[in-house]
Enzyme design. Structure first.
Site, PDB file in Angstrom:
ATOM      1  CG  ASN A  11      -2.042   0.925   1.220  1.00  0.00           C
ATOM      2  OD1 ASN A  11      -2.671   1.145   2.248  1.00  0.00           O
ATOM      3  ND2 ASN A  11      -2.362   1.516   0.082  1.00  0.00           N
ATOM      4  CB  CYS A  73      -3.917   5.515   5.520  1.00  0.00           C
ATOM      5  SG  CYS A  73      -3.039   4.273   4.551  1.00  0.00           S
ATOM      6  CG  ASN A  75      -1.032  -0.773   5.083  1.00  0.00           C
ATOM      7  OD1 ASN A  75      -0.492  -1.584   5.805  1.00  0.00           O
ATOM      8  ND2 ASN A  75      -2.104  -1.058   4.367  1.00  0.00           N
ATOM      9  CG  ASN A 185     -10.818   4.543   7.160  1.00  0.00           C
ATOM     10  OD1 ASN A 185     -10.903   3.740   8.085  1.00  0.00           O
ATOM     11  ND2 ASN A 185      -9.868   4.454   6.258  1.00  0.00           N
ATOM     12  CG  HIS A 187     -13.195  -0.215   6.782  1.00  0.00           C
ATOM     13  ND1 HIS A 187     -12.299  -0.432   5.770  1.00  0.00           N
ATOM     14  CD2 HIS A 187     -12.626   0.703   7.600  1.00  0.00           C
ATOM     15  CE1 HIS A 187     -11.224   0.320   5.961  1.00  0.00           C
ATOM     16  NE2 HIS A 187     -11.395   1.012   7.071  1.00  0.00           N
ATOM     17  CG  ASN A 219     -12.205   2.362   2.608  1.00  0.00           C
ATOM     18  OD1 ASN A 219     -11.535   2.749   1.673  1.00  0.00           O
ATOM     19  ND2 ASN A 219     -12.466   3.135   3.658  1.00  0.00           N
ATOM     20  CD  GLU A 237      -7.259   1.449   0.668  1.00  0.00           C
ATOM     21  OE1 GLU A 237      -7.387   2.516   1.305  1.00  0.00           O
ATOM     22  OE2 GLU A 237      -6.165   0.860   0.534  1.00  0.00           O
ATOM     23  NE  ARG A 238     -13.471   6.835   2.382  1.00  0.00           N
ATOM     24  CZ  ARG A 238     -14.004   7.676   3.244  1.00  0.00           C
ATOM     25  NH1 ARG A 238     -15.218   8.140   3.061  1.00  0.00           N
ATOM     26  NH2 ARG A 238     -13.328   8.068   4.307  1.00  0.00           N
ATOM     27  CB  CYS A 246      -6.804  -1.454   3.305  1.00  0.00           C
ATOM     28  SG  CYS A 246      -7.782  -0.197   4.176  1.00  0.00           S
ATOM     29  N   GLY A 247      -4.587  -1.058   6.048  1.00  0.00           N
ATOM     30  CA  GLY A 247      -4.420  -1.317   7.471  1.00  0.00           C
ATOM     31  C   GLY A 247      -5.710  -1.219   8.251  1.00  0.00           C
ATOM     32  N   GLY A 249      -8.600  -1.482   6.991  1.00  0.00           N
ATOM     33  CA  GLY A 249      -9.448  -2.560   6.480  1.00  0.00           C
ATOM     34  C   GLY A 249      -9.132  -3.892   7.124  1.00  0.00           C
TER      35      GLY A 249
END
Length: 308
Positions: A11, A73, A75, A185, A187, A219, A237-238, A246-247, A249
């Site tokens: 990522n 995020c 990552n 964010n 999910h 996401n 990912e959006r 995706c961390g 995620g």
């Protein structure tokens, strides 16, 4: 403008030192789009600026590849930890990083004077529908019945009464169940019975990202259960499309799998770019993410060429 290309499990982002470079919001959004292009730019999933912060040791300001601002995020924040240590902005192996107003705490693991791995206190998963946000299912079903949720909340008291657990959704020609979690964010986690390698995310991903029940887009994680300590996941990912990892995620995936009784509370999440270790401490309701961070190269660009 000097930059550093870095990645966490594939990522990848373009990192800029905000202590020495000043950009307007419009310039940041434009550069995120142009510099992230895989053919006409540097190539990345987005742009991250490392700035001073009044709330933490540093601020992570993240932009997706489409120029939209991202809240968090996993990552990316691990790479921020590596950047500030390796480039001499801190000598501490315990740091705090602000992202979109929320502060995360990082532990840096070093070898030969360089950060190799980072453990992040990702905070608590968020379940109230309005805070994710996800709109209520118009058919009147939130997946789990009220009785099921009441029973589940005995083991997981942090669940809200309107938590979206195993709610049916139709998108991209698929009819499946989703569990919705925010890790700063939004999910939507989808568990499937077939190998995730067989999915065509380019075809189905946009339908989930832009589904009407997600007012801020979402996401989407597609998850294959391997055993109680391991799952495989692919993510759309959006604002960026399919990424190698995706961390946040992976954290949402772990939460959904644990709630469903599919895995233990500490598990490995295998993504296309590598593997992350996720642990949900139920007693404190905190998610811990541990994984690698790597520097690819340093470079310099003339921003005027990319702002036209």
């Amino acid at each position: 403008m000097k930059f550093t290309k870095m990645h966490g499990c594939g990522n990848d982002y373009i990192y800029v030192n905000g202590f020495t470079h000043s950009l307007t919001g419009e310039e940041k959004s434009k550069l995120a789009q142009t510099l992230s292009h895989r053919h006409f730019g540097i190539g990345a999933d987005g742009l991250i600026l490392i700035n001073p912060s009044d709330k933490a040791d540093f601020e992570m300001e993240m932009y997706n590849a489409d120029g939209s601002r991202g809240e968090m995020c996993g990552n990316g924040i691990r790479c921020v930890g590596k950047y500030v240590y390796d480039y001499g902005l801190t000598q501490s192996q315990q740091i705090s990083v602000e992202s979109y107003g929320a502060v995360k705490h990082l532990t840096l693991f070093t070898q030969n004077g360089k950060v190799q791995k980072v453990r992040v206190d990702m905070g608590s998963p968020i379940f109230p529908a309005a805070m994710i946000p996800v709109l209520p299912d118009r058919t009147g079903s939130n997946g789990k019945s009220s009785a099921d949720l009441t029973e589940l909340r005995k083991s997981f008291p942090m669940l809200s009464e309107d938590a979206v657990i195993a709610q049916p959704i139709e998108a991209g020609g698929m009819t499946c169940e989703m569990t919705c979690v925010s890790m700063g964010n939004p999910h939507a986690v989808i568990m499937i019975d077939t190998p995730v390698s067989e999915l065509s995310l380019d075809a189905i991903g946009p339908a989930f990202e832009n589904h009407k029940c997600f007012p801020n887009r979402v996401n989407t994680e597609f998850v294959e259960i391997v055993d109680r300590s391991r799952v495989k996941m692919r993510v759309w990912e959006r604002g960026s499309g399919e990424t190698l990892a995706c961390g946040t995620g992976c954290c949402a995936t772990a939460v959904a799998c644990i709630l469903a009784g599919k895995t233990d509370r500490k598990l490995s999440v295998e993504v296309l770019g590598g593997e992350l270790e996720i642990e949900w401490d139920i007693s404190s309701n905190v998610i811990y993410m541990t994984g690698p961070a790597a520097t690819v190269f340093d470079g310099e660009v003339d921003t005027e060429d990319f702002l036209q």
